[in-house]
Every structure is written in structure tokens, then in C-alpha cells.
Design a protein around this motif. Structure first.
Motif, mmCIF file in Angstrom:
data_model
loop_
_atom_site.group_PDB
_atom_site.id
_atom_site.type_symbol
_atom_site.label_atom_id
_atom_site.label_comp_id
_atom_site.label_asym_id
_atom_site.label_seq_id
_atom_site.Cartn_x
_atom_site.Cartn_y
_atom_site.Cartn_z
ATOM 1 N N VAL A 104 -42.566 14.150 -6.482
ATOM 2 C CA VAL A 104 -42.959 14.589 -5.137
ATOM 3 C C VAL A 104 -44.351 15.216 -5.223
ATOM 4 O O VAL A 104 -44.497 16.442 -5.282
ATOM 5 C CB VAL A 104 -41.944 15.602 -4.566
ATOM 6 C CG1 VAL A 104 -42.238 15.868 -3.088
ATOM 7 C CG2 VAL A 104 -40.510 15.118 -4.736
ATOM 8 N N PRO A 105 -45.386 14.412 -5.242
ATOM 9 C CA PRO A 105 -46.749 14.922 -5.450
ATOM 10 C C PRO A 105 -47.205 15.932 -4.411
ATOM 11 O O PRO A 105 -48.048 16.792 -4.710
ATOM 12 C CB PRO A 105 -47.608 13.657 -5.404
ATOM 13 C CG PRO A 105 -46.668 12.542 -5.747
ATOM 14 C CD PRO A 105 -45.349 12.937 -5.173
ATOM 15 N N ASP A 106 -46.680 15.865 -3.194
ATOM 16 C CA ASP A 106 -47.130 16.763 -2.126
ATOM 17 C C ASP A 106 -46.537 18.158 -2.235
ATOM 18 O O ASP A 106 -46.974 19.072 -1.520
ATOM 19 C CB ASP A 106 -46.780 16.179 -0.754
ATOM 20 C CG ASP A 106 -47.589 14.935 -0.435
ATOM 21 O OD1 ASP A 106 -48.660 14.758 -1.052
ATOM 22 O OD2 ASP A 106 -47.146 14.141 0.415
ATOM 23 N N CYS A 107 -45.542 18.334 -3.097
ATOM 24 C CA CYS A 107 -44.900 19.637 -3.251
ATOM 25 C C CYS A 107 -45.647 20.448 -4.307
ATOM 26 O O CYS A 107 -45.928 19.958 -5.399
ATOM 27 C CB CYS A 107 -43.439 19.456 -3.658
ATOM 28 S SG CYS A 107 -42.521 21.012 -3.846
ATOM 29 N N ALA A 108 -45.963 21.697 -4.003
ATOM 30 C CA ALA A 108 -46.576 22.588 -4.993
ATOM 31 C C ALA A 108 -45.490 23.058 -5.957
ATOM 32 O O ALA A 108 -44.468 23.597 -5.531
ATOM 33 C CB ALA A 108 -47.220 23.783 -4.299
ATOM 34 N N VAL A 109 -45.718 22.839 -7.243
ATOM 35 C CA VAL A 109 -44.680 23.125 -8.243
ATOM 36 C C VAL A 109 -45.313 23.860 -9.419
ATOM 37 O O VAL A 109 -46.436 23.554 -9.827
ATOM 38 C CB VAL A 109 -44.036 21.815 -8.763
ATOM 39 C CG1 VAL A 109 -42.934 22.118 -9.765
ATOM 40 C CG2 VAL A 109 -43.485 20.990 -7.605
ATOM 41 N N PHE A 110 -44.579 24.841 -9.949
ATOM 42 C CA PHE A 110 -44.996 25.419 -11.219
ATOM 43 C C PHE A 110 -43.760 25.831 -12.011
ATOM 44 O O PHE A 110 -42.700 26.083 -11.441
ATOM 45 C CB PHE A 110 -45.944 26.609 -11.031
ATOM 46 C CG PHE A 110 -45.285 27.883 -10.554
ATOM 47 C CD1 PHE A 110 -44.873 28.856 -11.453
ATOM 48 C CD2 PHE A 110 -45.101 28.125 -9.202
ATOM 49 C CE1 PHE A 110 -44.300 30.040 -11.023
ATOM 50 C CE2 PHE A 110 -44.519 29.309 -8.749
ATOM 51 C CZ PHE A 110 -44.108 30.269 -9.669
ATOM 52 N N GLY A 111 -43.908 25.843 -13.338
ATOM 53 C CA GLY A 111 -42.832 26.280 -14.212
ATOM 54 C C GLY A 111 -43.190 27.607 -14.848
ATOM 55 O O GLY A 111 -44.360 27.891 -15.105
ATOM 56 N N GLN A 112 -42.173 28.432 -15.078
ATOM 57 C CA GLN A 112 -42.417 29.747 -15.683
ATOM 58 C C GLN A 112 -41.220 30.154 -16.532
ATOM 59 O O GLN A 112 -40.068 29.956 -16.136
ATOM 60 C CB GLN A 112 -42.671 30.795 -14.598
ATOM 61 C CG GLN A 112 -43.013 32.182 -15.148
ATOM 62 C CD GLN A 112 -43.629 33.075 -14.080
ATOM 63 O OE1 GLN A 112 -44.432 32.635 -13.261
ATOM 64 N NE2 GLN A 112 -43.258 34.346 -14.099
ATOM 65 N N ALA A 113 -41.515 30.734 -17.682
ATOM 66 C CA ALA A 113 -40.455 31.270 -18.524
ATOM 67 C C ALA A 113 -39.956 32.582 -17.928
ATOM 68 O O ALA A 113 -40.758 33.421 -17.494
ATOM 69 C CB ALA A 113 -40.972 31.509 -19.940
ATOM 70 N N VAL A 114 -38.642 32.760 -17.886
ATOM 71 C CA VAL A 114 -38.083 34.018 -17.385
ATOM 72 C C VAL A 114 -36.731 34.261 -18.027
ATOM 73 O O VAL A 114 -35.916 33.342 -18.185
ATOM 74 C CB VAL A 114 -37.943 33.995 -15.844
ATOM 75 C CG1 VAL A 114 -36.964 32.922 -15.392
ATOM 76 C CG2 VAL A 114 -37.508 35.355 -15.312
#
Length: 270
Positions: A54-64
Motif C-alpha cells: 500500500v504505497p499511499d499509506c505512511a508506514v514505519f517500524g519501531q522496536a518496542v
């Protein structure tokens, strides 16, 4: 609530239900999805997969580490910085400990911190901004064990009951101020928790188990209706009704199930 144009945080998102939820939210039109997991590499991998799909979705990954209140706050702060706000916090991370009275105090504390306190940390982190807007949604992955019980795991049964209790309190206390709460309560789901990482585990919940994608679809439908209980296995509601109608009879039936599981699966219910 419709997920379209909303921002979502999903914990425990590197595998299983969390991964499926993150992908489903993005495909349903979420404008931003934060993918968090103790496994930093796994979170990054899923973030890349979701972004590619889904290229239009802003996405990020984070360790938690969801057992760490400061880490959950940092995740919320980063999602808010990137997206402007957090509309939906999907507190999905959880663990199981297949023990009874042989579980140590340290083991009890660890599962309590992840299966219960993580939901509380999430609420403390994001509730203030939701109350300021008068709108927000908590989606907590619990388990049918929170409504019924868990054969072969006292810590899992107890913590999942507590997770339901906190979600109920959250809804009662803040529901009239625009805060919505749902609990996802499946039985067997086809994940590593059910089958083991190498598929070596056998248990009675494998029969009738559903895919993580099925759980994600049920979650979107439940959120659209703003239902407190989201039941990917609809039969769980009937079991829950039977428990309330005749508790002693239900307990007798559960003891029979316990004996069957001990004989056939060595006590591993999942």
C-alpha cells in the motif's frame, strides 16, 4: 469507526495477528500505520511489506518492549510526530506460559507485564490526546481465554481475564467521552503460539483454528460496528453464555475437557 484516513499503532506486529492487522488496516485505507515489535528486524520487515503493498499509506517500524511504559510512550510520541495524532491503538502483543503452580514469581511478573500492563501503558500514553479530541479507539488483542479459561496455563488464563477487566473499565469510564474499546477474543489462531515455530506442537485448539487474516477481517468488521467483543470464533459467545447461565455446570464441563487434554495432548491446550 471506519479505518479509512485514520492513523493506527499496532504492537506485536512482526508476526501473526499483529502482522495481519497492520496489513489489513493499510489496505482498508489507513493513512498511517506504526508497526511495533520487540523484534526490531521483524518490525522493519513487516513495515517494508506493508509499504510495498500500500504505497499511499505512511508506514514505519519501531522496536518496542510493551512491558516498558517509557518505550510505549516513545512509540506513541513518534507516531504522533509522524502522523499528527493516533486514532487507533491496537495493543496486540502477548505471550503464553504453559505452567500452573510451578510458574515462578518472576515468570508471573513477566507475563503480567506483557499481557496486562502493556494495555495500561498504551492507555496512559495515548488517552490524553484522544480525550482532548473527544475521539479514539483502543483495540486490544486478548483471547477467548479471557472470557472462558485456558487449559494448561494458569498465567495465561489469569492475565487474559485481567486484560478483559481493564478494557471493560476503560470503556465504562471513558465511553461517553468518545473513547471506543474492542477486545479481540479468538480461540485457536494459526500462529507460532499455536503450532510452535517449527510446527512441532499439537493441541485441541488447532482443530477449528483460523488464519491471522481471518482475525484481521473480523476486527475491521467489529470496529465498523464498534463492538466491545470481537469474536473470530462466533461459538465463543455461546460458550460464554453457558458459563454465565450455570457456572457450576460449566466448571464440570471444563474439568472433563481438562482431563481429555491431559490424556491426549499432555496438557497443551493450544
Amino acid at each position: 469507526m471506519q479505518v479509512k484516513d485514520k492513523t493506527v499503532v499496532v504492537t506485536g506486529a512482526a508476526t501473526g495477528i499483529g502482522r495481519a492487522l497492520a496489513m489489513a488496516f493499510a489496505r482498508a485505507g489507513a493513512r498511517g500505520v506504526a508497526i511495533a515489535d520487540l523484534n526490531a528486524a521483524g518490525a522493519a520487515t513487516v513495515a517494508a511489506e506493508v509499504q510495498a503493498a500500500v504505497p499511499d499509506c505512511a508506514v514505519f517500524g519501531q522496536a518496542v518492549d510493551v512491558a516498558d511504559a517509557s518505550a510505549v510512550q516513545a512509540l506513541t510520541d513518534e507516531a504522533t510526530r509522524r502522523f499528527g495524532q493516533v486514532d487507533v491503538f491496537c495493543s496486540n502483543a502477548g505471550i503464553i506460559l504453559r505452567k500452573g503452580l510451578d510458574a515462578s514469581a518472576e515468570e508471573w511478573q513477566r507475563i503480567w507485564d506483557i499481557n496486562v500492563m502493556a494495555h495500561i501503558h498504551a492507555a496512559k500514553a495515548v488517552l490524553p490526546q484522544m480525550l482532548e479530541r473527544g475521539d479514539g479507539y483502543f483495540v486490544n488483542t486478548v483471547s477467548a481465554a479471557g472470557l472462558l479459561s485456558q487449559i494448561g496455563s494458569a498465567p495465561y488464563a489469569v492475565t487474559k481475564h485481567a486484560a478483559i477487566g481493564f478494557a471493560e473499565w476503560l470503556s465504562i469510564t471513558y465511553g461517553d467521552r468518545g473513547i471506543k474499546v474492542s477486545c479481540i477474543c479468538p480461540q485457536g489462531v494459526q500462529t507460532n503460539m499455536l503450532f510452535g515455530e517449527k510446527g512441532e506442537r499439537k493441541g485441541f485448539l488447532q482443530e477449528g483454528s483460523v488464519t491471522p487474516e481471518h482475525v484481521a477481517d473480523a476486527t475491521l468488521a467489529g470496529m465498523a460496528d464498534e463492538r466491545f467483543l470481537i469474536l473470530p470464533h462466533p461459538e465463543v459467545l455461546e460458550y460464554y453464555r453457558r458459563k454465565g447461565q450455570d457456572y457450576d455446570r460449566w466448571l464440570r464441563g471444563m474439568r472433563r475437557l481438562h482431563e481429555k487434554v491431559m490424556q491426549e495432548f499432555g496438557g497443551i491446550a493450544m
